[in-house]
Design a protein around this motif. Structure first.
Motif, PDB file in Angstrom:
ATOM      1  N   UNK A   1       0.829  -1.202   0.000  1.00 34.43           N
ATOM      2  CA  UNK A   1       0.000   0.000   0.000  1.00 34.43           C
ATOM      3  C   UNK A   1       0.864   1.254   0.000  1.00 34.43           C
ATOM      4  N   UNK A   2       0.309   2.305  -0.506  1.00 33.43           N
ATOM      5  CA  UNK A   2       0.989   3.592  -0.464  1.00 33.43           C
ATOM      6  C   UNK A   2       0.777   4.322   0.850  1.00 33.43           C
ATOM      7  N   UNK A   3      -0.103   3.800   1.714  1.00 32.27           N
ATOM      8  CA  UNK A   3      -0.392   4.446   2.991  1.00 32.27           C
ATOM      9  C   UNK A   3       0.706   4.163   4.024  1.00 32.27           C
ATOM     10  N   UNK A   4       0.592   4.814   5.163  1.00 32.92           N
ATOM     11  CA  UNK A   4       1.534   4.610   6.253  1.00 32.92           C
ATOM     12  C   UNK A   4       1.577   3.140   6.650  1.00 32.92           C
ATOM     13  N   UNK A   5       2.795   2.601   6.850  1.00 33.88           N
ATOM     14  CA  UNK A   5       2.961   1.173   7.113  1.00 33.88           C
ATOM     15  C   UNK A   5       2.262   0.741   8.396  1.00 33.88           C
ATOM     16  N   UNK A   6       2.349   1.552   9.458  1.00 32.94           N
ATOM     17  CA  UNK A   6       1.726   1.199  10.735  1.00 32.94           C
ATOM     18  C   UNK A   6       0.211   1.129  10.582  1.00 32.94           C
ATOM     19  N   UNK A   7      -0.356   2.102   9.860  1.00 32.23           N
ATOM     20  CA  UNK A   7      -1.804   2.116   9.645  1.00 32.23           C
ATOM     21  C   UNK A   7      -2.246   0.895   8.845  1.00 32.23           C
ATOM     22  N   UNK A   8      -1.490   0.565   7.794  1.00 29.16           N
ATOM     23  CA  UNK A   8      -1.830  -0.599   6.971  1.00 29.16           C
ATOM     24  C   UNK A   8      -1.725  -1.874   7.801  1.00 29.16           C
TER      25      UNK A   8
ATOM     26  N   UNK B   1      10.763  -9.274   0.999  1.00 24.31           N
ATOM     27  CA  UNK B   1       9.375  -9.579   0.669  1.00 24.31           C
ATOM     28  C   UNK B   1       8.986 -10.971   1.140  1.00 24.31           C
ATOM     29  N   UNK B   2       9.914 -11.912   1.063  1.00 22.98           N
ATOM     30  CA  UNK B   2       9.620 -13.258   1.548  1.00 22.98           C
ATOM     31  C   UNK B   2       9.407 -13.268   3.058  1.00 22.98           C
ATOM     32  N   UNK B   3      10.136 -12.392   3.775  1.00 25.62           N
ATOM     33  CA  UNK B   3      10.028 -12.342   5.238  1.00 25.62           C
ATOM     34  C   UNK B   3       8.795 -11.571   5.700  1.00 25.62           C
ATOM     35  N   UNK B   4       8.491 -10.459   5.024  1.00 29.35           N
ATOM     36  CA  UNK B   4       7.426  -9.575   5.476  1.00 29.35           C
ATOM     37  C   UNK B   4       6.074  -9.882   4.866  1.00 29.35           C
ATOM     38  N   UNK B   5       5.050  -9.268   5.445  1.00 35.85           N
ATOM     39  CA  UNK B   5       3.678  -9.450   4.971  1.00 35.85           C
ATOM     40  C   UNK B   5       3.017  -8.132   4.598  1.00 35.85           C
ATOM     41  N   UNK B   6       3.279  -7.071   5.366  1.00 32.40           N
ATOM     42  CA  UNK B   6       2.636  -5.777   5.164  1.00 32.40           C
ATOM     43  C   UNK B   6       3.698  -4.732   4.830  1.00 32.40           C
ATOM     44  N   UNK B   7       3.468  -3.989   3.746  1.00 35.11           N
ATOM     45  CA  UNK B   7       4.425  -2.981   3.300  1.00 35.11           C
ATOM     46  C   UNK B   7       3.678  -1.682   3.033  1.00 35.11           C
ATOM     47  N   UNK B   8       4.156  -0.594   3.652  1.00 32.11           N
ATOM     48  CA  UNK B   8       3.525   0.705   3.478  1.00 32.11           C
ATOM     49  C   UNK B   8       4.456   1.704   2.815  1.00 32.11           C
ATOM     50  N   UNK B   9       3.877   2.828   2.396  1.00 30.57           N
ATOM     51  CA  UNK B   9       4.598   3.891   1.702  1.00 30.57           C
ATOM     52  C   UNK B   9       5.294   3.361   0.450  1.00 30.57           C
ATOM     53  N   UNK B  10       4.577   2.515  -0.277  1.00 37.64           N
ATOM     54  CA  UNK B  10       5.114   1.936  -1.501  1.00 37.64           C
ATOM     55  C   UNK B  10       4.756   2.850  -2.670  1.00 37.64           C
TER      56      UNK B  10
END
Length: 786
Positions: free
Chosen positions: A470-477, A509-518
């Protein structure tokens, strides 16, 4: 705030004159093949031609019952045509629902029209996410930025000014404006590409490519087998030419897995119809297969996990603002009025603060996913002019600012936060977002989709990794994903800290699930990074910032309410905007692939034993054991009828690659076992029976063995058993038994079991072969685990 209309567009008389001259955008919008194409594709095939020639030969040399296989081909072809016509009807009706209708200004009034109704010289309005449907020249521009990457490969958006050229196939990423159509119809730059890309197609899938490869090899085997059989029957056995030709046809026909191509087309076509009932528009048919192979699905939060709309839940005026809340409300209202095409966040602000009347916008900076903010230079009758920005707090404020801590607390609750800030720089200054004066935090509440949690659970159960990008803030996402129960949502990643090089990004990407400010470009890079690790990636989205990633993903899925550009590049469009429809698409693809793999094993087992029997007959110089009617009966009961039911049955098995290898590793040994066992029974029958009618008795014993072995192969393929699968196998056995005990059918099929010794011997040989089949099946399962 109203904006003057600089161009009124064509008049009604101008439009009528251009239509009369044929200056219309008449490129046909084709969601499916034409009826003529469907009929042609199902009738004029390589193997229909081969079977048709053999059918005509049998009509000349033998009785009609030896040509029954020809009528089966006619029936199968008719079924294929009917099913594809059903799919065409479904696709065409869905295409009308999801058809793009650009906004055209005529006589000073803007109204949506069908793409094919645009005429030369029309004035077409543009906004974020709109696709340019014809070539033209910019007439109005308000911060207009156009992405031409789908045509040129260059990802950077191009700022457009009046007089600049616009190419069809490009799309708007920021701002708005209008352009005059200079080329319409097939003269437009991307018209041919657009027409070709929108066609319903049955090609370019691993399934169909694999089947084509198999059929190519079968074709090359048929010619020498036919020559060997004819020569052997004529010269060695001394049969008359009619009998020799009949036996040759009997040996060649079962080598052709003609029904496999038909069933693949039918399974895909029925899949389209089923998905159509769920309002899923499949723009490229192999997408059904492709989504079934997906092991990573990338989700954009807005419009996918959350509904498109938002609500302003709170307005927090900051201490640095040096103003009151009433004034802030007016600024926000004026910013909303300044944008002719507001996004979801700005629409929520407009609904909450409709107090911008009386303000004048002298310059506007439209929102961009790459910038993460928008702006406007506003003039108030009371306070004069000022330049304001509205966007992401962590982009507009320096690290460590007090407002950021407040923002993080709100984001942790799953709330979206925008910062209203004042800047002393001009909007055209590249450093406009530096050294801003924060005025207020606008807190937005996002509406979670009611079906999102269940859909995420489905993907987890199916071993499909979900990545929220998402392009939104990572914490919010992360907070939103956490509310939906997505594993790993507690550790969101800020994409600005991701490695730029592909390998490092893929590891993260393999380790994480949620990504913000993309950023939009990062979304594209992330898809490529996942693909570099061998993943099959699906990307969902509805905004213009998702277009590049949707295009590069193995499967692009767009919401029906999404931008025109996303719908244009996606292979699947969810017309009801329901993320919950995705499991249906995945399940449909898995059903098609899993079932076609099953029935392909049946067809190719027949091909394998037919080739072996032909070789053994030529080498041992004995008459070919079967007439065409015998193998038509066996094919119908052990392959044709059961394959049709198995191909359309539910199947949740995860799709796996290497279709040809997986089918052949069991079909070939099973075919060799069946062919060898049948030939053993045939040789025993030749030694046992003599005198008049011996050939029919020999053939009947061999037919019994081959039927029992083929029925056992069917029983293996039908696993795991359900009541209807067991019933299907038993019904086929009952059908063969009916032929054996009914005098008319015995005579028609030339089958007569003589005595008890050889029939029971045939059963014993089949039992030994069935044991070998079971051992082979288990060995294959251990040697090549799923």
């Amino acid at each position: 705030m109203t904006r003057p209309v600089a161009h009124r567009g064509l008049s009604a008389a101008d439009v009528a004159a251009r239509i009369a001259r044929g200056e219309v955008n008449d490129v046909p919008v084709r969601s499916s093949r034409s009826t003529a194409d469907i009929v042609r594709a199902n009738v004029f095939t390589r193997f229909n031609a081969i079977i048709g020639v053999l059918f005509l030969i049998v009509l000349v040399v033998g009785p009609l019952q030896d040509g029954l296989f020809g009528f089966v081909i006619i029936a199968n072809t008719a079924i294929g045509i009917v099913q594809e016509l059903r799919a065409k009807k479904t696709l065409d009706s869905l295409a009308v629902i999801g058809e793009t209708r650009p906004t055209v200004r005529r006589d000073g009034t803007a109204a949506p029209v069908a793409t094919r109704e645009i005429v030369l010289g029309d004035l077409i309005e543009l906004g974020p996410g709109d696709k340019c449907v014809v070539d033209g020249e910019v007439a109005e521009a308000d911060g207009l930025e156009i992405d031409e990457s789908l045509l040129t490969g260059e990802a950077d958006p191009v700022a457009k000014q009046p007089g600049d050229a616009v190419m069809s196939g490009s799309f708007v990423v920021a701002g708005g404006g209008a352009y005059t159509a200079t080329k319409v119809g097939r003269e437009a730059y991307a018209a041919q590409l657009a027409e070709e890309a929108s066609r319903f197609t049955l090609v370019h899938s691993e399934l169909r490519t694999g089947i084509s490869l198999i059929l190519k090899y079968v074709t090359w085997m048929m010619l020498p087998a036919a020559i060997g059989l004819v020569v052997g029957q004529l010269l060695v056995q001394g049969h008359d030419w009619r009998e020799a030709v009949r036996r040759m046809v009997a040996g060649i026909v079962p080598m052709v897995p003609e029904g496999l191509v038909l069933l693949t087309s039918v399974a895909f076509a029925i899949g389209v119809v089923r998905l159509g009932r769920r309002k899923c528009l499949v723009q490229e048919l192999p997408a059904i297969e492709g989504l079934a192979r997906v092991d990573v699905v990338c989700l954009d939060k807005t419009g996918t996990l959350t509904e498109g709309g938002m609500d302003v839940s709170e307005l927090r005026v900051l201490p640095d603002a040096r103003t009151d809340e009433t004034y802030v409300r007016q600024v926000l209202g004026a910013l909303g009025e300044a944008d002719p095409r507001p996004n979801a966040s700005l629409r929520a602000i407009i609904d909450a603060y409709p107090d911008g009347t009386g303000w004048r916008c002298t310059q506007a900076l439209p929102f961009s996913s790459a910038r993460k903010y928008s702006g406007a230079a506003l003039n108030s009758p009371d306070t004069g002019s000022a330049t304001w920005l509205l966007g992401a707090p962590d982009v507009l404020l320096p690290a460590g600012h007090g407002a950021l801590r407040e923002t993080e607390q709100l984001n942790a609750q799953g709330l979206r936060v925008l910062l209203l800030a004042r800047t002393e720089r001009e909007l055209g200054d590249p450093r406009v977002a530096e050294d801003v004066t924060p005025a207020a935090l606008v807190v937005l509440e996002q509406r979670l989709r009611a079906d999102a949690a269940e859909t995420l659970r489905y993907f987890a159960e199916q071993d499909v990794a979900a990545k929220v990008i998402s392009g939104d803030n990572a914490v919010s996402v992360g907070a939103v994903a956490g509310q939906l129960g997505l594993p790993g949502a507690q550790a969101p990643v800020d994409a600005r800290r991701l490695p730029a090089e592909r390998q490092g990004m893929a590891e993260e990407l393999d380790r994480g699930t949620v990504f913000g400010r993309v950023t939009p470009r990062q979304k594209r890079d992330m898809v490529g990074a996942l693909q570099s690790r061998g993943h099959t990636v699906a990307m969902t989205g509805d905004g213009v910032n998702d277009v590049l990633a949707l295009k590069d993903a193995d499967i692009g899925v767009s919401m029906g309410s999404g931008s025109e550009a996303t719908r244009a590049v996606a292979q699947i469009v969810l017309l009801d905007n329901s993320f919950a429809s995705l499991p249906s698409v995945v399940a449909e693809g898995r059903r098609v692939i899993g079932n076609i793999t099953r029935v392909a094993t049946l067809f190719l087992t027949k091909t394998a034993y037919s080739v072996l029997l032909a070789i053994l007959v030529v080498c041992t110089r004995v008459p070919y054991p079967f007439l065409p009617r015998h193998l038509t009966l066996l094919s119908t009961l052990t392959i044709g009828v059961p394959a049709f039911f198995l191909a359309l049955a539910p199947n949740k098995e995860r799709a796996r690659p290497h279709f040809v290898r997986r089918v052949m590793r069991y079909a070939v040994p099973a075919g060799l076992i069946a062919g060898a066992a049948t030939f053993v029974t045939y040789l025993l029958a030749r030694a046992h029976y003599g005198g008049e009618g011996a050939l029919q008795a020999q053939t009947s014993a061999a037919t019994l063995t081959l039927f029992l072995i083929s029925l056992w192969v069917l029983a293996i393929i039908a696993r795991p058993y359900t009541w209807w699968r067991v019933g299907l196998v038993l019904a086929m056995a009952a059908g063969f038994l009916l032929v054996l005990v009914t005098p008319f059918l015995q005579h028609f099929c030339a089958l007569r079991l003589v005595g008890t010794v050889l029939p029971w011997t045939a059963v014993a040989v089949a039992a030994v072969a069935a044991t070998a089949l079971e051992l082979t099946w288990r060995w294959v399962g251990r040697r090549f685990p799923a």
